[in-house]
Scaffold this motif. Structure first.
Motif, PDB file in Angstrom:
ATOM      1  N   PHE A   1       0.847  -1.188   0.000  1.00 14.37           N
ATOM      2  CA  PHE A   1       0.000   0.000   0.000  1.00 14.37           C
ATOM      3  C   PHE A   1       0.884   1.240   0.000  1.00 14.37           C
ATOM      4  O   PHE A   1       2.068   1.174   0.321  1.00 14.37           O
ATOM      5  CB  PHE A   1      -0.934   0.000   1.213  1.00 14.37           C
ATOM      6  N   ASP A   2       0.298   2.365  -0.364  1.00 15.59           N
ATOM      7  CA  ASP A   2       1.044   3.618  -0.478  1.00 15.59           C
ATOM      8  C   ASP A   2       0.852   4.550   0.714  1.00 15.59           C
ATOM      9  O   ASP A   2       1.739   5.343   1.022  1.00 15.59           O
ATOM     10  CB  ASP A   2       0.629   4.348  -1.764  1.00 15.59           C
ATOM     11  N   PHE A   3      -0.321   4.489   1.347  1.00 14.00           N
ATOM     12  CA  PHE A   3      -0.622   5.352   2.488  1.00 14.00           C
ATOM     13  C   PHE A   3      -1.219   4.535   3.616  1.00 14.00           C
ATOM     14  O   PHE A   3      -1.971   3.583   3.366  1.00 14.00           O
ATOM     15  CB  PHE A   3      -1.632   6.449   2.107  1.00 14.00           C
ATOM     16  N   ALA A   4      -0.903   4.918   4.832  1.00 10.95           N
ATOM     17  CA  ALA A   4      -1.565   4.393   6.021  1.00 10.95           C
ATOM     18  C   ALA A   4      -2.210   5.595   6.705  1.00 10.95           C
ATOM     19  O   ALA A   4      -1.531   6.563   7.050  1.00 10.95           O
ATOM     20  CB  ALA A   4      -0.567   3.720   6.952  1.00 10.95           C
ATOM     21  N   ILE A   5      -3.526   5.529   6.841  1.00 14.13           N
ATOM     22  CA  ILE A   5      -4.285   6.640   7.426  1.00 14.13           C
ATOM     23  C   ILE A   5      -4.936   6.132   8.704  1.00 14.13           C
ATOM     24  O   ILE A   5      -5.552   5.065   8.717  1.00 14.13           O
ATOM     25  CB  ILE A   5      -5.358   7.142   6.439  1.00 14.13           C
ATOM     26  N   VAL A   6      -4.784   6.885   9.786  1.00 17.01           N
ATOM     27  CA  VAL A   6      -5.371   6.522  11.071  1.00 17.01           C
ATOM     28  C   VAL A   6      -6.555   7.442  11.320  1.00 17.01           C
ATOM     29  O   VAL A   6      -6.399   8.666  11.373  1.00 17.01           O
ATOM     30  CB  VAL A   6      -4.345   6.643  12.220  1.00 17.01           C
ATOM     31  N   LEU A   7      -7.734   6.853  11.454  1.00 22.93           N
ATOM     32  CA  LEU A   7      -8.967   7.595  11.739  1.00 22.93           C
ATOM     33  C   LEU A   7      -9.404   7.296  13.164  1.00 22.93           C
ATOM     34  O   LEU A   7      -9.208   6.184  13.659  1.00 22.93           O
ATOM     35  CB  LEU A   7     -10.078   7.190  10.769  1.00 22.93           C
ATOM     36  N   TYR A   8     -10.047   8.265  13.799  1.00 17.31           N
ATOM     37  CA  TYR A   8     -10.462   8.134  15.190  1.00 17.31           C
ATOM     38  C   TYR A   8     -11.830   8.777  15.371  1.00 17.31           C
ATOM     39  O   TYR A   8     -12.089   9.836  14.820  1.00 17.31           O
ATOM     40  CB  TYR A   8      -9.433   8.835  16.083  1.00 17.31           C
ATOM     41  N   GLY A   9     -12.708   8.108  16.114  1.00 13.88           N
ATOM     42  CA  GLY A   9     -14.011   8.694  16.412  1.00 13.88           C
ATOM     43  C   GLY A   9     -15.121   7.669  16.398  1.00 13.88           C
ATOM     44  O   GLY A   9     -14.896   6.475  16.558  1.00 13.88           O
ATOM     45  N   LYS A  10     -16.341   8.154  16.169  1.00 19.45           N
ATOM     46  CA  LYS A  10     -17.504   7.271  16.091  1.00 19.45           C
ATOM     47  C   LYS A  10     -17.453   6.492  14.784  1.00 19.45           C
ATOM     48  O   LYS A  10     -17.083   7.031  13.744  1.00 19.45           O
ATOM     49  CB  LYS A  10     -18.799   8.089  16.133  1.00 19.45           C
ATOM     50  N   MET A  11     -17.858   5.240  14.838  1.00 18.90           N
ATOM     51  CA  MET A  11     -17.761   4.372  13.670  1.00 18.90           C
ATOM     52  C   MET A  11     -18.564   4.905  12.486  1.00 18.90           C
ATOM     53  O   MET A  11     -18.104   4.818  11.349  1.00 18.90           O
ATOM     54  CB  MET A  11     -18.211   2.953  14.023  1.00 18.90           C
ATOM     55  N   GLU A  12     -19.711   5.516  12.733  1.00 18.09           N
ATOM     56  CA  GLU A  12     -20.506   6.053  11.618  1.00 18.09           C
ATOM     57  C   GLU A  12     -19.762   7.178  10.897  1.00 18.09           C
ATOM     58  O   GLU A  12     -19.823   7.291   9.673  1.00 18.09           O
ATOM     59  CB  GLU A  12     -21.874   6.525  12.103  1.00 18.09           C
ATOM     60  N   ASN A  13     -19.019   7.995  11.642  1.00 21.20           N
ATOM     61  CA  ASN A  13     -18.225   9.058  11.023  1.00 21.20           C
ATOM     62  C   ASN A  13     -17.012   8.490  10.291  1.00 21.20           C
ATOM     63  O   ASN A  13     -16.647   8.977   9.228  1.00 21.20           O
ATOM     64  CB  ASN A  13     -17.773  10.074  12.070  1.00 21.20           C
ATOM     65  N   ILE A  14     -16.414   7.468  10.877  1.00 20.68           N
ATOM     66  CA  ILE A  14     -15.280   6.810  10.225  1.00 20.68           C
ATOM     67  C   ILE A  14     -15.725   6.175   8.924  1.00 20.68           C
ATOM     68  O   ILE A  14     -15.053   6.305   7.899  1.00 20.68           O
ATOM     69  CB  ILE A  14     -14.647   5.770  11.171  1.00 20.68           C
ATOM     70  N   ASP A  15     -16.869   5.495   8.928  1.00 26.22           N
ATOM     71  CA  ASP A  15     -17.399   4.885   7.697  1.00 26.22           C
ATOM     72  C   ASP A  15     -17.585   5.934   6.609  1.00 26.22           C
ATOM     73  O   ASP A  15     -17.222   5.720   5.454  1.00 26.22           O
ATOM     74  CB  ASP A  15     -18.737   4.189   7.960  1.00 26.22           C
ATOM     75  N   ARG A  16     -18.142   7.061   6.983  1.00 23.42           N
ATOM     76  CA  ARG A  16     -18.369   8.146   6.033  1.00 23.42           C
ATOM     77  C   ARG A  16     -17.047   8.648   5.452  1.00 23.42           C
ATOM     78  O   ARG A  16     -16.915   8.879   4.256  1.00 23.42           O
ATOM     79  CB  ARG A  16     -19.119   9.282   6.738  1.00 23.42           C
ATOM     80  N   ARG A  17     -16.056   8.792   6.324  1.00 16.28           N
ATOM     81  CA  ARG A  17     -14.739   9.271   5.891  1.00 16.28           C
ATOM     82  C   ARG A  17     -14.083   8.273   4.938  1.00 16.28           C
ATOM     83  O   ARG A  17     -13.498   8.664   3.935  1.00 16.28           O
ATOM     84  CB  ARG A  17     -13.860   9.492   7.125  1.00 16.28           C
ATOM     85  N   ILE A  18     -14.207   6.987   5.212  1.00  6.50           N
ATOM     86  CA  ILE A  18     -13.631   5.967   4.331  1.00  6.50           C
ATOM     87  C   ILE A  18     -14.311   6.003   2.966  1.00  6.50           C
ATOM     88  O   ILE A  18     -13.642   5.909   1.928  1.00  6.50           O
ATOM     89  CB  ILE A  18     -13.739   4.567   4.975  1.00  6.50           C
ATOM     90  N   MET A  19     -15.613   6.179   2.949  1.00  5.02           N
ATOM     91  CA  MET A  19     -16.322   6.255   1.670  1.00  5.02           C
ATOM     92  C   MET A  19     -15.862   7.472   0.869  1.00  5.02           C
ATOM     93  O   MET A  19     -15.733   7.402  -0.357  1.00  5.02           O
ATOM     94  CB  MET A  19     -17.837   6.287   1.890  1.00  5.02           C
ATOM     95  N   GLU A  20     -15.581   8.578   1.538  1.00  3.05           N
ATOM     96  CA  GLU A  20     -15.058   9.768   0.859  1.00  3.05           C
ATOM     97  C   GLU A  20     -13.684   9.483   0.259  1.00  3.05           C
ATOM     98  O   GLU A  20     -13.401   9.876  -0.876  1.00  3.05           O
ATOM     99  CB  GLU A  20     -14.954  10.943   1.837  1.00  3.05           C
ATOM    100  N   LEU A  21     -12.831   8.805   1.020  1.00  2.00           N
ATOM    101  CA  LEU A  21     -11.499   8.461   0.521  1.00  2.00           C
ATOM    102  C   LEU A  21     -11.587   7.595  -0.737  1.00  2.00           C
ATOM    103  O   LEU A  21     -10.840   7.795  -1.692  1.00  2.00           O
ATOM    104  CB  LEU A  21     -10.714   7.688   1.581  1.00  2.00           C
ATOM    105  N   ARG A  22     -12.490   6.646  -0.714  1.00  2.00           N
ATOM    106  CA  ARG A  22     -12.617   5.699  -1.831  1.00  2.00           C
ATOM    107  C   ARG A  22     -13.131   6.344  -3.110  1.00  2.00           C
ATOM    108  O   ARG A  22     -12.975   5.784  -4.187  1.00  2.00           O
ATOM    109  CB  ARG A  22     -13.531   4.551  -1.432  1.00  2.00           C
TER     110      ARG A  22
END
Length: 96
Positions: A47-68
């Motif tokens: 992989f090229d990047f490792a990103i660490v997200l923190y918080g409520k799972m619903e917000n993390i899910d949203r952030r991952i979908m934005e990244l994708r």
């Protein structure tokens, strides 16, 4: 595990040679300056990047979908952490 404070590691593979464009896009969208993004590191390996997200799972899910949605992303892998015993407890058991 506390559902209020989750830590998730997102591994991101981008198109070859597009690492800078991906990082710039994440900055432009405010994704890596958000307080919910603890780190975004350029790494070597599958992989090229490792990103660490923190918080409520619903917000993390949203952030991952934005990244994708990035046109530079080829693949992601998400690792969700869970609570373990304190390190002192674990390391003490290893010495037994």
């Amino acid at each position: 595990m506390s559902y209020q404070n989750n830590r998730v590691y997102v591994l991101v593979e981008v198109q070859p040679g597009k690492e800078r464009e991906f990082a710039d896009e994440m900055l432009t969208k405010g994704l890596i300056v958000d307080s919910k993004v603890e780190r975004m590191d350029l790494v070597h390996g599958a992989f090229d990047f490792a990103i660490v997200l923190y918080g409520k799972m619903e917000n993390i899910d949203r952030r991952i979908m934005e990244l994708r949605k990035s046109p530079f992303v080829r693949k992601t892998e998400t690792l969700t952490s869970f609570e373990m015993s304190p390190w002192d407890d674990v390391s003490g058991r290893l010495n037994e």
